[in-house]
Structure formats: C-alpha cells, structure tokens
Design a protein around this motif. Structure first.
Motif, PDB file in Angstrom:
ATOM      1  N   VAL A   1      31.116  50.118  33.959  1.00 26.76           N
ATOM      2  CA  VAL A   1      31.196  49.539  35.126  1.00 26.76           C
ATOM      3  C   VAL A   1      30.717  48.071  35.080  1.00 26.76           C
ATOM      4  N   LEU A   2      31.386  47.287  36.181  1.00 24.74           N
ATOM      5  CA  LEU A   2      31.054  46.093  36.417  1.00 24.74           C
ATOM      6  C   LEU A   2      30.746  45.831  38.020  1.00 24.74           C
ATOM      7  N   LEU A   3      29.469  45.225  38.035  1.00 22.92           N
ATOM      8  CA  LEU A   3      28.990  45.059  39.408  1.00 22.92           C
ATOM      9  C   LEU A   3      28.981  43.295  39.512  1.00 22.92           C
ATOM     10  N   VAL A   4      29.718  42.901  40.799  1.00 22.63           N
ATOM     11  CA  VAL A   4      29.551  41.487  40.830  1.00 22.63           C
ATOM     12  C   VAL A   4      29.152  41.123  42.239  1.00 22.63           C
ATOM     13  N   THR A   5      28.043  40.091  42.448  1.00 21.98           N
ATOM     14  CA  THR A   5      27.868  39.553  43.637  1.00 21.98           C
ATOM     15  C   THR A   5      27.999  38.445  43.820  1.00 21.98           C
ATOM     16  N   ALA A   6      28.587  37.689  45.029  1.00 22.61           N
ATOM     17  CA  ALA A   6      28.931  36.293  44.963  1.00 22.61           C
ATOM     18  C   ALA A   6      28.689  35.906  46.529  1.00 22.61           C
ATOM     19  N   ASN A   7      27.991  34.865  46.665  1.00 27.73           N
ATOM     20  CA  ASN A   7      27.884  34.295  47.962  1.00 27.73           C
ATOM     21  C   ASN A   7      29.039  33.095  47.936  1.00 27.73           C
ATOM     22  N   VAL A   8      29.911  33.284  48.666  1.00 24.55           N
ATOM     23  CA  VAL A   8      31.222  32.443  48.545  1.00 24.55           C
ATOM     24  C   VAL A   8      31.293  31.665  49.905  1.00 24.55           C
ATOM     25  N   GLY A   9      30.315  31.273  50.527  1.00 26.38           N
ATOM     26  CA  GLY A   9      30.396  30.329  51.549  1.00 26.38           C
ATOM     27  C   GLY A   9      31.057  29.209  51.193  1.00 26.38           C
ATOM     28  N   SER A  10      30.580  28.710  50.517  1.00 26.14           N
ATOM     29  CA  SER A  10      31.069  27.154  50.059  1.00 26.14           C
ATOM     30  C   SER A  10      32.646  27.236  49.515  1.00 26.14           C
ATOM     31  N   LEU A  11      33.023  28.610  49.062  1.00 31.04           N
ATOM     32  CA  LEU A  11      34.512  28.726  48.701  1.00 31.04           C
ATOM     33  C   LEU A  11      35.352  28.444  49.820  1.00 31.04           C
ATOM     34  N   PHE A  12      34.875  28.738  50.872  1.00 33.76           N
ATOM     35  CA  PHE A  12      35.921  28.622  52.273  1.00 33.76           C
ATOM     36  C   PHE A  12      35.498  27.419  52.738  1.00 33.76           C
ATOM     37  N   ASP A  13      34.662  26.944  52.438  1.00 36.72           N
ATOM     38  CA  ASP A  13      34.195  25.480  53.438  1.00 36.72           C
ATOM     39  C   ASP A  13      34.860  24.519  52.530  1.00 36.72           C
ATOM     40  N   ASN A  14      35.386  24.609  51.176  1.00 35.65           N
ATOM     41  CA  ASN A  14      36.070  23.564  50.584  1.00 35.65           C
ATOM     42  C   ASN A  14      37.276  24.575  50.073  1.00 35.65           C
ATOM     43  N   VAL A  15      38.222  24.836  51.219  1.00 32.64           N
ATOM     44  CA  VAL A  15      39.343  25.537  50.708  1.00 32.64           C
ATOM     45  C   VAL A  15      40.210  24.963  49.845  1.00 32.64           C
ATOM     46  N   GLY A  16      40.842  25.516  48.619  1.00 34.78           N
ATOM     47  CA  GLY A  16      41.734  25.026  47.905  1.00 34.78           C
ATOM     48  C   GLY A  16      41.249  24.299  46.640  1.00 34.78           C
ATOM     49  N   ASP A  17      39.855  23.799  46.889  1.00 31.93           N
ATOM     50  CA  ASP A  17      39.358  23.034  45.643  1.00 31.93           C
ATOM     51  C   ASP A  17      38.784  23.836  44.685  1.00 31.93           C
ATOM     52  N   ILE A  18      38.278  24.993  44.960  1.00 32.98           N
ATOM     53  CA  ILE A  18      37.244  25.816  43.946  1.00 32.98           C
ATOM     54  C   ILE A  18      38.285  27.225  43.553  1.00 32.98           C
ATOM     55  N   GLU A  19      38.984  27.788  44.677  1.00 34.61           N
ATOM     56  CA  GLU A  19      39.232  28.975  44.581  1.00 34.61           C
ATOM     57  C   GLU A  19      40.058  29.518  43.555  1.00 34.61           C
ATOM     58  N   GLY A  20      41.270  28.836  42.777  1.00 34.39           N
ATOM     59  CA  GLY A  20      41.952  29.081  41.721  1.00 34.39           C
ATOM     60  C   GLY A  20      41.022  29.393  40.503  1.00 34.39           C
ATOM     61  N   ASP A  21      39.927  28.512  40.106  1.00 32.63           N
ATOM     62  CA  ASP A  21      39.057  28.584  39.029  1.00 32.63           C
ATOM     63  C   ASP A  21      38.202  29.667  39.067  1.00 32.63           C
ATOM     64  N   TRP A  22      37.783  29.946  40.419  1.00 31.89           N
ATOM     65  CA  TRP A  22      36.712  31.192  40.777  1.00 31.89           C
ATOM     66  C   TRP A  22      37.412  32.534  40.464  1.00 31.89           C
ATOM     67  N   LEU A  23      38.738  32.755  40.949  1.00 29.08           N
ATOM     68  CA  LEU A  23      39.273  33.877  40.835  1.00 29.08           C
ATOM     69  C   LEU A  23      39.773  33.892  39.055  1.00 29.08           C
ATOM     70  N   GLN A  24      40.053  32.769  38.654  1.00 31.52           N
ATOM     71  CA  GLN A  24      40.451  33.008  36.911  1.00 31.52           C
ATOM     72  C   GLN A  24      39.180  33.386  36.020  1.00 31.52           C
ATOM     73  N   GLU A  25      37.973  32.915  36.679  1.00 30.04           N
ATOM     74  CA  GLU A  25      36.872  33.297  35.959  1.00 30.04           C
ATOM     75  C   GLU A  25      36.466  34.861  35.974  1.00 30.04           C
ATOM     76  N   PHE A  26      36.596  35.308  37.466  1.00 30.05           N
ATOM     77  CA  PHE A  26      36.710  36.765  37.682  1.00 30.05           C
ATOM     78  C   PHE A  26      37.569  37.609  36.992  1.00 30.05           C
ATOM     79  N   PHE A  27      38.865  37.300  37.038  1.00 32.85           N
ATOM     80  CA  PHE A  27      39.944  37.992  36.268  1.00 32.85           C
ATOM     81  C   PHE A  27      39.766  38.088  34.581  1.00 32.85           C
TER      82      PHE A  27
END
Length: 369
Positions: A7-33
C-alpha cells in the motif's frame, strides 16, 4: 490464511502547484511516478488539500486537468480500478473544502470493495469512478466542512475532512483526508504555549476522530492523512533560541530603528522535533511511524531553491500520516533491520511547492477468510 498487500499513501497540499501553474507540475508528477515505480504498490491513496490554490476560481480548470493527467498517464496503466473525488464546487461556500482524493487499485488486486455510506454495505468496484463538483449525493464518500460556529473569532476557511472506507481481502479500513487550520500570525502564536491556533486544531481533529468513530457505521482501523498544519511550540522554541542561537538585528537604514530580529541555528531539524507537541494530545487514539525527514513546510517556491525554507514561518511537520492504534496491528513488519515500512517526503531535492508531499509505504496484512 494471511495475505500481504503493498500500500502507498500520499498526502500533498498542492495549493502552490496551481498558484505557479507550469513551473512545478512536471517535476512533481515525475517524483510521484518514480515513487510508484520504486515501491510497486497494489493500492494507492492520494489525498490532496487546497485543490486549485488560493485563486481557486481561476485555477480550478487546471486542477481538473491535473487529476486527469494522473489518471491517464502510462505509469498508471496497470491500475484498472480508479476512484476520484474532487470537491471543486467553490460557489457553495457553506460546504466547499478544496479537498481531493484519488484511489488506484492494481489489476492484480481482485478482492477489494468500497463502502456505500447510504445503504451501509460494501460493494464491488470496477473501472473509473470519478466525481468532480459538490460531491452532494455521492454515497461512497463522506465530506464535511468544519462548522462556522467552531471559531467565531477567526475567519471561516475551506477546511474539513473527507472519508472513504475500503475492504481489502476482508480487512476493513477507513482513509480520511484532513485539512486543519493554520497559524494566522506568528506573533499571536508566540503569546502562549500551546497557542490559540493549536487549541483550534486540537478541537477540529478531535471532532474528526469522534465523527469517524461513532456508531453510525462500525468503527474500523483508520489512517488520517493530510495537512494538519501542526506547528512547533513557538513560545518555547523562541525562548530557547533567544538563549542558544545566533542573533542578528536588521535596522532601518534611515532611522536606525530595529525592524527585524533573526534567530538562526543551523542543522537543527532533528532538534526541532522536541517542539512538535500537538500530536501528543491524541496518543490515546492515534499514533505515527517515527519521523526521520525534515519539516515538510514552508519550502521556497523558487524553482532554483528546492531545499531552502521560506522565512515567513518556522519550519514544521504540517503534512502527516497518522493512524489508529488498531491500524498498527495490520502493518506487516519484517525481520529486524528490514521493516519494509517507509515514511518520508517526496522530492527532497526538487521544488514541489511550499509543502513537500509526505508518503507512507507499507505491507498490509489481509486475510482470505
């Protein structure tokens, strides 16, 4: 017969992910995958807070695309059963929480059911089950915004909890997404120990625990994971730093008046844990794996400074994965030195926003009968 399910449980406050659209999302997703690939879980639970960010009215469309990206990526192709719940109905201010939960079931995991809170029974899952909007009338999730009259002296905000219930190889389990209140003022937080904000969080968390433990549905082992906004005992910390840390004063260039006092103590992440006291109020009902990672908040949102904290708040372990005492009994512990349990942050050296996501990987003991 005892069986084991990773089992894998993950919690993430993603507020700044959407306040900085495009800057962080790609690396964020890659780390998760990459984490999914490394641990190869059979069941994944993702709990998000602050979906859409501070400017959620403008960003909610992008948030929906973010969830779609996770669902449809090739890295998730072997998860053939998916449940998604996104509270995106911001026009309903009385119930909007900005919480989002995603659950992925691997094709090899056959014996799994989800609870219907209306008919009070478990039902089989198949395909994609996606609910985005108000979640009103969705019977496989319980969602509640904290009542306005809880804290009449403070601004009412989009904080609350969301619960789902699962049966995996005959082992029942509640998974609860939680977002508690933050410290609105550093100065007010220093006025008392514990602070008034800590008292608010204590009241809210006790409310959630009581709600999921009542008799309306038989209590089960549970995980509470989200942004608890737990902060250090600020008054005690400041008193200690004033005696032991390097002190620097910042003066106004024209008037020579002191504008700011900076206390600095390097390499003290582990020392700070002794000021992390808020969870101790709940040791009667919840516990946690031992923390070996740095505070999860507040990291710089500067893409070039992924390991640096902002100086707006004292670093704290806001993002946590907590569990009932009965839940510890269903975690499979291997021989000494090889526990098989990993409790850590995602993207330690990558910019993930102001919160580093926190994950718990473990093997759950389940039964065929």
């Amino acid at each position: 017969m005892e069986m084991h399910t990773d089992v894998l449980l993950v919690t993430a406050n993603v507020g700044s992910l959407f306040d900085n659209v495009g800057d962080i999302e790609g690396d964020w997703l890659q780390e998760f995958f990459m984490t999914v690939h490394k641990h190869t879980p059979r069941f994944i639970a993702l709990h998000f807070q602050e979906v859409g960010g501070k400017d959620y009215k403008r960003n909610m469309g992008h948030a929906k695309k973010f969830f779609l990206t996770i669902e449809s990526r090739c890295e998730m192709a072997d998860f053939d059963k998916v449940c998604v719940y996104v509270d995106s109905h911001f026009n309903d201010v009385d119930s909007f929480t900005a919480l989002g939960s995603m659950y992925f079931i691997h094709k090899s995991l056959k014996n799994i059911q989800q609870y219907d809170f209306k008919v009070k029974e478990f039902k089989a899952i198949s395909g994609l089950n996606k609910y985005v909007g108000s979640l009103e009338g969705v019977t496989t999730v319980e969602k509640e915004k904290f009542p306005k009259n809880f804290w009449p002296d403070f601004t009412w905000s989009r904080k609350g909890y969301m619960r789902t219930r699962w049966l995996i190889h005959n082992q029942g389990l509640d998974l609860v997404n939680v977002h508690l209140f933050h410290d609105a003022s550093n100065l007010i937080a220093c006025n008392s120990s514990p602070s008034v904000y800590s008292a608010n969080r204590k009241k809210a968390l006790r409310y959630v625990i009581n709600r999921i433990s009542d008799n309306s549905s038989s209590p089960l082992p549970f995980f509470l994971f989200g942004d608890f906004n737990f902060r250090l005992d600020t008054l005690s910390l400041v008193q200690n730093l004033s005696m032991s840390a390097d002190i620097m004063t910042v003066k106004n260039g024209s008037s020579n008046e002191v504008e700011k006092i900076i206390c600095e103590e390097k390499d003290n992440d582990h020392k700070l844990l002794k000021y992390d006291k808020e969870i101790s109020e709940f040791h009667d009902v919840i516990t946690e794996e031992e923390i070996h990672f740095p505070p999860s908040y507040p990291y710089s949102e500067d893409y070039a400074k992924p390991t640096q904290y902002m100086n707006t708040r004292c670093p704290a372990w806001c993002d946590r994965i907590l569990m009932s005492h009965s839940t510890r009994d269903i975690i499979h512990r291997r021989e000494e030195g090889k526990s098989g349990v990993v409790y850590n942050t995602l993207g330690s050296d990558i910019c993930m926003g102001d919160h580093k996501p926190v994950f718990l990987f473990f093997t759950m003991k389940t039964f065929t009968h």
